[in-house]
Design an enzyme around this catalytic site. Structure first.
Site, PDB file in Angstrom:
ATOM      1  N   GLY A   8       0.819  -1.219   0.000  1.00 16.44           N
ATOM      2  CA  GLY A   8       0.000   0.000   0.000  1.00 16.44           C
ATOM      3  C   GLY A   8       0.846   1.259   0.000  1.00 16.44           C
ATOM      4  O   GLY A   8       0.426   2.304   0.501  1.00 16.44           O
ATOM      5  N   ASP A  13      -1.040   6.705   3.777  1.00 13.30           N
ATOM      6  CA  ASP A  13      -0.134   6.325   4.873  1.00 13.30           C
ATOM      7  C   ASP A  13       1.174   5.766   4.335  1.00 13.30           C
ATOM      8  O   ASP A  13       2.248   6.024   4.904  1.00 13.30           O
ATOM      9  CB  ASP A  13      -0.782   5.259   5.768  1.00 13.30           C
ATOM     10  CG  ASP A  13      -1.957   5.799   6.557  1.00 13.30           C
ATOM     11  OD1 ASP A  13      -2.298   6.980   6.396  1.00 13.30           O
ATOM     12  OD2 ASP A  13      -2.538   5.031   7.350  1.00 13.30           O
ATOM     13  N   ASP A  56       0.242  -8.342  -5.524  1.00 10.38           N
ATOM     14  CA  ASP A  56      -1.148  -8.039  -5.165  1.00 10.38           C
ATOM     15  C   ASP A  56      -1.492  -8.833  -3.903  1.00 10.38           C
ATOM     16  O   ASP A  56      -1.085  -9.991  -3.769  1.00 10.38           O
ATOM     17  CB  ASP A  56      -2.070  -8.454  -6.328  1.00 10.38           C
ATOM     18  CG  ASP A  56      -3.468  -7.889  -6.172  1.00 10.38           C
ATOM     19  OD1 ASP A  56      -3.867  -7.049  -7.004  1.00 10.38           O
ATOM     20  OD2 ASP A  56      -4.179  -8.279  -5.210  1.00 10.38           O
ATOM     21  N   LEU A  78      -0.127  -2.096   4.784  1.00  7.01           N
ATOM     22  CA  LEU A  78      -1.074  -0.976   4.687  1.00  7.01           C
ATOM     23  C   LEU A  78      -2.043  -1.140   3.515  1.00  7.01           C
ATOM     24  O   LEU A  78      -2.998  -0.372   3.397  1.00  7.01           O
ATOM     25  CB  LEU A  78      -0.301   0.341   4.513  1.00  7.01           C
ATOM     26  CG  LEU A  78       0.827   0.612   5.521  1.00  7.01           C
ATOM     27  CD1 LEU A  78       1.407   1.999   5.289  1.00  7.01           C
ATOM     28  CD2 LEU A  78       0.327   0.485   6.946  1.00  7.01           C
ATOM     29  N   ALA A  79      -1.812  -2.106   2.646  1.00  2.35           N
ATOM     30  CA  ALA A  79      -2.665  -2.257   1.460  1.00  2.35           C
ATOM     31  C   ALA A  79      -4.076  -2.647   1.876  1.00  2.35           C
ATOM     32  O   ALA A  79      -4.261  -3.495   2.738  1.00  2.35           O
ATOM     33  CB  ALA A  79      -2.095  -3.330   0.535  1.00  2.35           C
ATOM     34  N   SER A  82      -9.846   0.519   1.081  1.00  5.32           N
ATOM     35  CA  SER A  82      -9.971   1.255   2.344  1.00  5.32           C
ATOM     36  C   SER A  82     -11.197   2.158   2.431  1.00  5.32           C
ATOM     37  O   SER A  82     -11.401   2.814   3.447  1.00  5.32           O
ATOM     38  CB  SER A  82      -8.704   2.099   2.565  1.00  5.32           C
ATOM     39  OG  SER A  82      -8.718   3.196   1.678  1.00  5.32           O
ATOM     40  N   THR A 123      -8.208  -1.026  12.368  1.00  7.42           N
ATOM     41  CA  THR A 123      -8.973   0.216  12.260  1.00  7.42           C
ATOM     42  C   THR A 123     -10.061   0.363  13.325  1.00  7.42           C
ATOM     43  O   THR A 123     -10.649  -0.635  13.770  1.00  7.42           O
ATOM     44  CB  THR A 123      -9.654   0.297  10.875  1.00  7.42           C
ATOM     45  OG1 THR A 123     -10.688   1.291  10.910  1.00  7.42           O
ATOM     46  CG2 THR A 123     -10.326  -1.017  10.481  1.00  7.42           C
ATOM     47  N   GLU A 125     -12.893   1.239  12.678  1.00  8.98           N
ATOM     48  CA  GLU A 125     -14.144   0.740  12.096  1.00  8.98           C
ATOM     49  C   GLU A 125     -14.536  -0.603  12.726  1.00  8.98           C
ATOM     50  O   GLU A 125     -15.699  -1.000  12.660  1.00  8.98           O
ATOM     51  CB  GLU A 125     -13.990   0.555  10.581  1.00  8.98           C
ATOM     52  CG  GLU A 125     -14.311   1.793   9.769  1.00  8.98           C
ATOM     53  CD  GLU A 125     -15.791   2.129   9.743  1.00  8.98           C
ATOM     54  OE1 GLU A 125     -16.590   1.274   9.349  1.00  8.98           O
ATOM     55  OE2 GLU A 125     -16.151   3.256  10.120  1.00  8.98           O
ATOM     56  N   TYR A 147     -16.292  -3.791   5.124  1.00 13.32           N
ATOM     57  CA  TYR A 147     -14.904  -3.371   5.382  1.00 13.32           C
ATOM     58  C   TYR A 147     -14.516  -3.671   6.829  1.00 13.32           C
ATOM     59  O   TYR A 147     -13.471  -4.276   7.103  1.00 13.32           O
ATOM     60  CB  TYR A 147     -14.767  -1.871   5.087  1.00 13.32           C
ATOM     61  CG  TYR A 147     -13.467  -1.255   5.566  1.00 13.32           C
ATOM     62  CD1 TYR A 147     -12.296  -1.372   4.829  1.00 13.32           C
ATOM     63  CD2 TYR A 147     -13.413  -0.536   6.770  1.00 13.32           C
ATOM     64  CE1 TYR A 147     -11.100  -0.806   5.279  1.00 13.32           C
ATOM     65  CE2 TYR A 147     -12.234   0.024   7.230  1.00 13.32           C
ATOM     66  CZ  TYR A 147     -11.084  -0.111   6.477  1.00 13.32           C
ATOM     67  OH  TYR A 147      -9.902   0.453   6.927  1.00 13.32           O
ATOM     68  N   LYS A 151     -11.677  -6.297   8.082  1.00 15.41           N
ATOM     69  CA  LYS A 151     -10.535  -5.812   8.880  1.00 15.41           C
ATOM     70  C   LYS A 151     -10.449  -6.536  10.228  1.00 15.41           C
ATOM     71  O   LYS A 151      -9.369  -6.713  10.775  1.00 15.41           O
ATOM     72  CB  LYS A 151     -10.659  -4.305   9.095  1.00 15.41           C
ATOM     73  CG  LYS A 151     -10.190  -3.493   7.887  1.00 15.41           C
ATOM     74  CD  LYS A 151      -8.662  -3.489   7.825  1.00 15.41           C
ATOM     75  CE  LYS A 151      -8.150  -2.597   6.725  1.00 15.41           C
ATOM     76  NZ  LYS A 151      -6.685  -2.534   6.704  1.00 15.41           N
ATOM     77  N   HIS A 177      -7.425   9.132  10.166  1.00 16.20           N
ATOM     78  CA  HIS A 177      -6.352  10.106  10.009  1.00 16.20           C
ATOM     79  C   HIS A 177      -6.311  10.544   8.557  1.00 16.20           C
ATOM     80  O   HIS A 177      -6.475   9.767   7.635  1.00 16.20           O
ATOM     81  CB  HIS A 177      -5.015   9.563  10.501  1.00 16.20           C
ATOM     82  CG  HIS A 177      -4.717   8.186  10.024  1.00 16.20           C
ATOM     83  ND1 HIS A 177      -5.273   7.070  10.604  1.00 16.20           N
ATOM     84  CD2 HIS A 177      -3.933   7.746   9.027  1.00 16.20           C
ATOM     85  CE1 HIS A 177      -4.837   5.997   9.979  1.00 16.20           C
ATOM     86  NE2 HIS A 177      -4.033   6.376   9.011  1.00 16.20           N
TER      87      HIS A 177
END
Ligand code: NAP
Ligand code: GDD
Length: 335
Positions: A8, A13, A56, A78-79, A82, A123, A125, A147, A151, A177
């Site tokens: 990512g 980020d 990937d 980080l990928a 999102s 996250t 979330e 999502y 996560k 952020h």
């Protein structure tokens, strides 16, 4: 010289983390997806200092090859797909990337470089329909979107590989952020971009969804420092990274217009709500139900206490500076 592999890297980020690690003397490797038009995204300005590897998150073999090539001391995952709203439109792709993708990279590390330290981008979330306020590392999870659900799998598999195989694997439970590099569809950047265009006469009105949603907004530059700190500790652990402040979307709108030197006035309620420019009475913000979500996360407010005490991490960029920087950047881009 330490070596880091960032998935990512072209994202918000990824770009700030790459800058941080380069400034610390790391050799930085970045995983990039093949696109029809080559695009280095947010790391275009430092692309000559990064070693890119095409891979990937949904392709295990490509991740094995990436780890083999970089032989990293640290891996930052980080990928992700999102954008929460898209996760209802592409729930399966979101799960493939954000959930199973984490197992793919953990397996690649376990096979090729089991002593590499691993950071997972978890996250707030995952707290979704929040079970307590403020949210801490001990707050029960209740995700509210495909999502958030994906996560949560990534979060638990990271913990599981730490406990099962002794990997040095950490999750950062990061609250929202933002930055000048934030994607245009996220609400903060959508607002600052629209404010800059309205101010310069390139757009008339900004249409938004739920104005009542509350978020704990910090700056990405502060948050990538926390990621790095987590991997420098003696033992792996999970940490909430947040500011400890929460504001509504409406408050962000107010702050953004103020940063552009404009005053607005709110009228109406719910889907009828709108805001006018006090100078000419023109409507500059209105609600469009199209932007409401099938299930909403109404309130996020994190406690950064553990990170502050254990990592010595501190947020340095306050809310007003975040908004001012984003608006100034968008005004510059519009020009
Ligand atoms: P972002 O700007 O959307 O960046 C996402 C990155 O993931 C991009 O580089 C993207 O590459 C890459 N990617 C997407 N699908 C991929 C795939 N299948 N294989 C390989 N790479 C893929 O996100 P961000 O704001 O920097 O966030 C970084 C991470 O933190 C994400 O995992 C996000 O879910 C998580 N997070 C973010 C926040 C926040 O408020 N920003 C808070 C908590 C957690 P392309 O350029 O090719 O699209
Ligand atoms: N995007 C968007 N667009 N959001 C809107 C709009 C709009 O027009 N109007 C209101 N909102 C509300 C959303 O309903 C949500 O409650 C809030 O603004 C923030 O939305 P986003 O900026 O899209 O971010 P998010 O909170 O859903 O997700 C971000 O933060 C997560 C951490 O809590 C993303 O960066 C995720 O990847 C991250 O995990």
């Amino acid at each position: 010289m330490k070596k880091a592999l960032i998935t990512g890297i072209t994202g918000q980020d990824g770009s700030y983390l790459a800058e941080l690690l380069l400034s610390k003397g790391y050799e930085v490797y970045g995983i990039m997806r093949r696109k029809s038009v080559v695009d280095y995204g947010n790391v275009d300005h430092i692309k000559d200092r990064i070693q890119f590897i095409y891979a990937d998150m949904t392709d295990y073999v490509s991740l094995v090859n990436a780890v083999k090539k970089a032989m990293p001391d640290e891996v930052y995952n980080l990928a992700a797909q999102s954008f929460v709203a898209t996760s209802w439109e592409q729930p399966i792709a979101t799960a493939d990337i954000d959930a199973v993708g984490v197992t793919n990279i953990l397996e690649a590390i376990k096979l090729i470089k089991p002593d590499a330290r691993f950071y997972q981008a978890s996250t707030s979330e995952m707290f979704g329909l929040v079970q307590e306020v403020p949210q801490t590392e001990k707050t029960p999870f209740y995700p509210r979107s495909p999502y958030g659900v994906a996560k949560l799998y990534g979060h638990w598999i990271t913990k599981n590989y730490r406990e099962s195989f002794g990997l040095f694997a950490c999750s950062g439970i990061l609250f929202n952020h933002e930055s000048e590099r934030r994607g245009l569809e996220f609400v903060t950047r959508k607002i600052t971009n629209a404010v800059a265009k309205i101010k310069t006469g390139h757009q008339e009105c900004l249409e938004l969804g739920n104005m009542e949603a509350k978020r704990d907004w910090g700056h990405s530059q502060d948050y990538v420092r926390a990621m790095w700190l987590m991997l420098q500790q003696d033992t792996p652990d999970d940490y909430v990274i947040a500011t400890g402040e929460t504001r509504t979307v409406r408050e962000f709108v107010d702050a953004a217009f103020q940063a552009a030197g404009m005053e607005i006035e709110w009228h109406g309620k719910g889907v009828e709500e709108y805001a006018v420019n006090t100078q000419d009475g023109k409507t500059v913000v209105k609600v469009n139900p199209h932007f409401f979500r099938p299930a909403e996360v109404e309130l996020l407010l994190g406690s950064p206490k553990k990170a502050e005490e254990a990592l010595g991490w501190k947020r340095e960029i306050p809310f007003d500076e975040l908004v001012t920087r984003m608006v100034a950047n968008d005004l510059e881009l519009v020009k």
